[in-house]
Every structure is written in structure tokens, then in C-alpha cells.
Scaffold this motif. Sequence first.
Motif, short mmCIF file in Angstrom:
data_model
loop_
_atom_site.label_atom_id
_atom_site.label_comp_id
_atom_site.label_asym_id
_atom_site.label_seq_id
_atom_site.Cartn_x
_atom_site.Cartn_y
_atom_site.Cartn_z
N MET A 47 -16.09 -17.66 -9.71
CA MET A 47 -15.86 -16.40 -9.01
C MET A 47 -14.54 -16.49 -8.23
SD MET A 47 -18.02 -14.68 -5.93
CE MET A 47 -17.14 -15.69 -4.75
N SER A 48 -13.66 -15.48 -8.39
CA SER A 48 -12.40 -15.55 -7.65
C SER A 48 -12.55 -14.80 -6.33
CB SER A 48 -11.28 -14.97 -8.49
OG SER A 48 -11.63 -13.69 -8.91
N LYS A 49 -11.77 -15.25 -5.37
CA LYS A 49 -11.91 -14.63 -4.04
C LYS A 49 -11.36 -13.21 -4.03
CE LYS A 49 -7.78 -17.07 -2.73
NZ LYS A 49 -7.19 -18.23 -2.19
N THR A 50 -11.77 -12.46 -3.01
CA THR A 50 -11.31 -11.08 -2.88
C THR A 50 -9.94 -11.08 -2.20
OG1 THR A 50 -13.56 -10.26 -2.79
CG2 THR A 50 -11.88 -8.84 -1.83
N ILE A 51 -9.02 -10.33 -2.79
CA ILE A 51 -7.64 -10.34 -2.28
C ILE A 51 -7.23 -8.96 -1.80
CG2 ILE A 51 -6.78 -12.29 -3.64
CD1 ILE A 51 -5.75 -10.18 -5.69
N ALA A 52 -6.21 -8.94 -0.93
CA ALA A 52 -5.71 -7.66 -0.43
C ALA A 52 -4.21 -7.74 -0.16
CB ALA A 52 -6.44 -7.27 0.86
N ALA A 53 -3.55 -6.60 -0.26
CA ALA A 53 -2.12 -6.53 0.06
C ALA A 53 -1.73 -5.07 0.22
CB ALA A 53 -1.29 -7.14 -1.07
N ILE A 54 -0.57 -4.86 0.83
CA ILE A 54 0.01 -3.51 0.87
C ILE A 54 0.57 -3.25 -0.52
CG2 ILE A 54 1.82 -2.06 1.88
CD1 ILE A 54 1.61 -3.90 4.41
N ALA A 55 0.09 -2.20 -1.18
CA ALA A 55 0.51 -1.96 -2.57
C ALA A 55 1.68 -0.99 -2.64
CB ALA A 55 -0.67 -1.41 -3.38
N SER A 56 2.03 -0.39 -1.50
CA SER A 56 3.03 0.68 -1.56
C SER A 56 4.42 0.24 -1.12
CB SER A 56 2.56 1.87 -0.71
OG SER A 56 2.09 1.41 0.53
N GLY A 57 4.65 -1.08 -1.07
CA GLY A 57 6.00 -1.54 -0.79
C GLY A 57 6.25 -1.77 0.68
N ASN A 58 7.46 -2.26 0.94
CA ASN A 58 7.77 -2.74 2.28
C ASN A 58 8.65 -1.79 3.08
OD1 ASN A 58 6.83 -4.88 3.64
ND2 ASN A 58 7.84 -6.39 2.31
N PRO A 64 8.63 2.21 5.22
CA PRO A 64 7.77 3.28 5.69
C PRO A 64 7.77 4.47 4.74
CG PRO A 64 9.45 2.70 7.32
CD PRO A 64 9.79 1.96 6.08
N GLY A 65 6.65 5.16 4.66
CA GLY A 65 6.55 6.35 3.79
C GLY A 65 5.50 7.26 4.36
N GLY A 66 5.33 8.44 3.75
CA GLY A 66 4.32 9.38 4.22
C GLY A 66 2.93 8.77 4.16
N ILE A 67 2.68 8.09 3.04
CA ILE A 67 1.38 7.45 2.82
C ILE A 67 1.63 5.99 2.43
CG2 ILE A 67 -0.64 7.39 1.27
CD1 ILE A 67 -0.37 10.43 1.08
N GLY A 68 0.78 5.11 2.89
CA GLY A 68 0.85 3.71 2.48
C GLY A 68 -0.52 3.31 1.96
N VAL A 69 -0.52 2.41 0.98
CA VAL A 69 -1.80 2.05 0.34
C VAL A 69 -2.08 0.56 0.49
CG1 VAL A 69 -3.07 1.99 -1.84
CG2 VAL A 69 -1.56 3.92 -1.34
N ILE A 70 -3.29 0.25 0.92
CA ILE A 70 -3.74 -1.14 0.93
C ILE A 70 -4.76 -1.29 -0.19
CG2 ILE A 70 -5.13 -2.81 2.22
CD1 ILE A 70 -3.61 -1.72 4.71
N ARG A 71 -4.48 -2.25 -1.06
CA ARG A 71 -5.39 -2.44 -2.20
C ARG A 71 -6.21 -3.71 -1.99
NH1 ARG A 71 -2.40 -2.78 -7.74
NH2 ARG A 71 -2.96 -0.66 -8.27
N ILE A 72 -7.49 -3.59 -2.26
CA ILE A 72 -8.40 -4.74 -2.11
C ILE A 72 -9.11 -4.92 -3.45
CG2 ILE A 72 -10.25 -5.75 -0.68
CD1 ILE A 72 -9.79 -3.34 1.27
N SER A 73 -9.12 -6.16 -3.98
CA SER A 73 -9.77 -6.37 -5.27
C SER A 73 -10.60 -7.64 -5.27
CB SER A 73 -8.70 -6.47 -6.37
OG SER A 73 -9.31 -6.71 -7.62
N GLY A 74 -11.77 -7.55 -5.87
CA GLY A 74 -12.64 -8.73 -5.96
C GLY A 74 -14.08 -8.32 -5.69
N GLU A 75 -14.96 -9.31 -5.80
CA GLU A 75 -16.39 -9.03 -5.69
C GLU A 75 -16.78 -8.33 -4.37
OE1 GLU A 75 -19.84 -11.67 -7.62
OE2 GLU A 75 -19.12 -12.36 -5.67
N ASP A 76 -16.08 -8.74 -3.27
CA ASP A 76 -16.45 -8.17 -1.95
C ASP A 76 -15.56 -7.01 -1.53
OD1 ASP A 76 -18.46 -10.01 -1.68
OD2 ASP A 76 -17.12 -11.51 -0.79
N ALA A 77 -14.76 -6.48 -2.46
CA ALA A 77 -13.75 -5.48 -2.08
C ALA A 77 -14.36 -4.29 -1.34
CB ALA A 77 -13.01 -5.00 -3.33
N ILE A 78 -15.46 -3.77 -1.87
CA ILE A 78 -15.99 -2.54 -1.28
C ILE A 78 -16.69 -2.85 0.05
CG2 ILE A 78 -17.56 -0.58 -1.70
CD1 ILE A 78 -16.71 -1.13 -4.76
N LYS A 79 -17.34 -4.01 0.09
CA LYS A 79 -17.98 -4.43 1.36
C LYS A 79 -16.91 -4.59 2.46
CE LYS A 79 -19.58 -8.59 2.78
NZ LYS A 79 -19.92 -9.89 2.32
#
Length: 454
Positions: free
Chosen positions: A1-12, A14-29
Motif C-alpha cells: 500500500m502506498s502512502k497518501t500524498i498531497a501537493a499544490i497542483a496549481s503551480g507556484n 498566486p491565482g484566482g483559484i488554487g488547487v490542492i490535490r490529495i491522492s491515496g487510500e486515505d485521501a478522502i478521510k
Amino acid sequence: MSKTIAAIASGNAPGGIGVIRISGEDAIKIASLVFSPADGSSLLDLKGYRAKFGNIIIQGKKADNAVALVFRAPKSYTGEDVAELSIHGGMLALQNTLKAVFEAGAFPAQAGEFTKRAFLNGKIDLTQAESVAQIISAQGEAELRASFNALQGVLSNEINDVLEKLLDMSALMAAWVDYPDEEIPELSDTELEKTLEYAAGKLKKLLDNYDSGQTITCGVDTVIAGRPNAGKSSLMNMLSKTEKSIVTHIEGTTRDIVEDSVRLGDIVLHLKDTAGLRTSEDYVEAIGIEKAYKAIENAQLILAVFDSSQSLSKDDFDLIEKCRGKTAVAVINKTDLEAKMEIKAVEDAFESVVYISAKNNEGIEELSQKVNEVLGVADFDSNAPLLANLRQKQNCERAYESICEALNSVNMGMTFDAINVMIDSAADELLSLTGRKATTEVVNNIFSKFCVGK
Ligand code: GDP
């Protein structure tokens, strides 16, 4: 099982909207620990492909409004459970929320780790993963089209088509060699040759298109050269539509090399506007001129600018000589003024000549056309399958060589098991190309070049 990871997906930035993406078994939790839906429901109960409006909660307090998007494995980019939090795109807001996501149990994603997981989970192959990086960095229209085609599997389909034919043939030959007593129909030399020629033809076409593809996707190192006042800076300005180069009527003002990347039609030119080429007593200017000659030597394309309102000078003739045998377009400038230049001398020396008035912004379409012609990309088809990089090219080249060797061996009457070794080796190269058999080292190397968050 790989660990759950996260990062800012919308670049470095500032913008109107920024997205943080979380992926892995515990992402939704994990997302549910930092995000609270406004309607009082729980993210844990949300089906895939659904979104909720709500708030980011940091240390028990509302920190921002947000929209949370939920994807359930395997129907997500990575093939795992994924949650994406869209918040206001300020860097501090994003960093604070990301920190809260880490505190809730996620680990920082490495460069390209989301796409690497997509590859490892069989969502995309290696050529498609590489196309993602290319889409992100694309500067030219044709590059963007070609990369998106690759993401849609245009190259993979081409390679897999050749591969399946080779594998079918290899299996038949192996069966015939290994089970001589069984009633396996013998493969005729003609049939074998036909398949090998088909495979060789397809791979050769890919290899032949590689250089044009690189020109389109990597851009072209271009030097704008010419004597002082010919209009080099004006041409550069016309191309870049900015006032980056200093334009003045005092000779010798562009003393060093000014650089800029511009789009000309479908391709990107990495431009160098150089010091005016002339014999100079001025020490600093002489260094600039020396650099200009070096840049001409190394350029992939020279735009040699001439002033049509003046007679050709010794410096012009020197430039003509420097351009001999090189990929160059003679750009005859100042067509809005009375012509005094001996045009024939330039037309005789250059394969490609274009007339412009940098001052009046005239001639850019014609210049674009001539540049495409001298670079050999005028007929480039960005919808055709395209090898995107050296790694892919080398795999393709080795596969092609093995197939040619196999074809020779058929002609020499060698045995099926000897020929099959060559076919297997070609198939191995194609399997590496699409990543079905790539080494961990190759895979890690590819994804290390991605940005974090992709
Ligand atoms: P460079 O020394 O080769 O970089 O030349 P510049 O771009 O600085 O131009 C030298 C002079 O020629 C400036 O006064 C420009 O305004 C003028 N110039 C440039 N292009 C044109 C053109 O197409 N027509 C006319 N009439 N003048 C031009």
C-alpha cells in the motif's frame, strides 16, 4: 500500500483559484479533516465525481471557502482515491491549507508523483506520462497539439500496433520451432518479410519525423544578425511585440546579445538579437561583435537582416559569407523606403529571401512561411504520431535496427530461431518505449523531471 500524498497542483504563483490535490487510500478521510461541507454532510459519504461547497477548517476555525471534489478509485487521474480542494489561490492560503493536510496525515508528493502513480496503476503508459510534462511546458501551438495527441494515445497506438504484429509472429515462429511434431502451419518467408517490412516502414516514418518534431517541440535557436541599423532590434520587437531591445538610430547600441522566445506561426524561436556586425575600434563593442559571430556559428537558424535603402557594404558581404551553408533566411528590411540595395547579390546567395518593413509591421506571415520552409517543417503534421524525446527515439531506433537485421537474415536464409532472437529484441525495445517493460531507473528519471503537484 502506498502512502497518501498531497501537493499544490496549481503551480507556484498566486491565482484566482488554487488547487490542492490529495491522492491515496486515505485521501478522502484526510480531506474530510480539513474541509467541512456547508450543508453539514460528510465528504466520506460523497460519491465519486461529486463536489461540495464548504470551508477549510484549520485548528477548529474557518480559514477559507472551498470546493471539494471527490474521485473514487480507480476512476481518478492516479487510479487511487483522490480529493481536490479548490480554494482562493493566494500562496499563503494554499500553503496553510497544505500544511493542515499534512498534519491530517498526508505526505508531501514528490515531483511528478501523481502522474507516476497514474502510470504504475496502468491509467496511462510512459509516452502518455511524458506528454503530460510536455503539455505543461508547451510554448507553441503545434507542440501543444502534438503533446495532446500523444496523451490521447496516438503514439502508443502506433507502437502497440507494430508490437502486436511482431509478438504474434514471434509466437508462431517459436511454436513452429519448439513443437515440430504438432501441425502448426509453417510461416512462409514472404509472410515473414511482409510483417517485418510493415514494422520497419512504420518505425522508419517515426524516426524520419523526429527532427521536425524536435524543431516544433523544442523551438529553434535563432540569431538575428546584420550590420548596425539594418533593423535587427526592430525585427526582434516586431516578433516579440515588446520593446525589449533598444531601438535607436545611433549605430552600435545593441552591444550584447538580447534574448527572447517568440512564437512565429506554429513554432517557437529562441531569439538572439546580436551586436551590429561591423569592424569596430570600440573594445566593448568588439567583444559584442565577436559574440555575435559565435552565435551565428552555433545557431540553428539565422535571420540575416539587410537594409534595402542602402547599398550593400563590406559588412553585409561578410554576413553573406558567414551564412553560406547554414540554415538562413535573408530578411530584406525597410521596404517602405526607396530601394537602393543590390538585391540580386542577396537573392543569389540565399535560398530563402523575404521582404519586410519592420517599422510598418509588414511581412511577418511571409517570414513565418520562409522559416517553416528552411527548417523543413512546412508540411509538418502535428496530428501524426510523434516521438517526443531522445529516450523514445533511441528505443525506436534500436527496434528498427533489429527488424532490419531480421529482414537481412530472412534473405540470407537463416533459421527461424535465429531470426526470432532479433524480433524479440525489437519487441523488447518497443515494450520499453511505452513502459510495459521499462526499468525503475528509467521510470524514476522520467518523473523526476516533472513539477511537484503533477
Ligand atoms: P539594428 O541596429 O540593426 O538593431 O537597427 P534598429 O532596429 O535599431 O533600427 C535602426 C533604425 O532603422 C531605427 O531608426 C529604426 O526606426 C529604423 N528602421 C528599422 N526598421 C525599419 C523599417 O522597416 N523602415 C524604416 N523606414 N525604418 C526602419
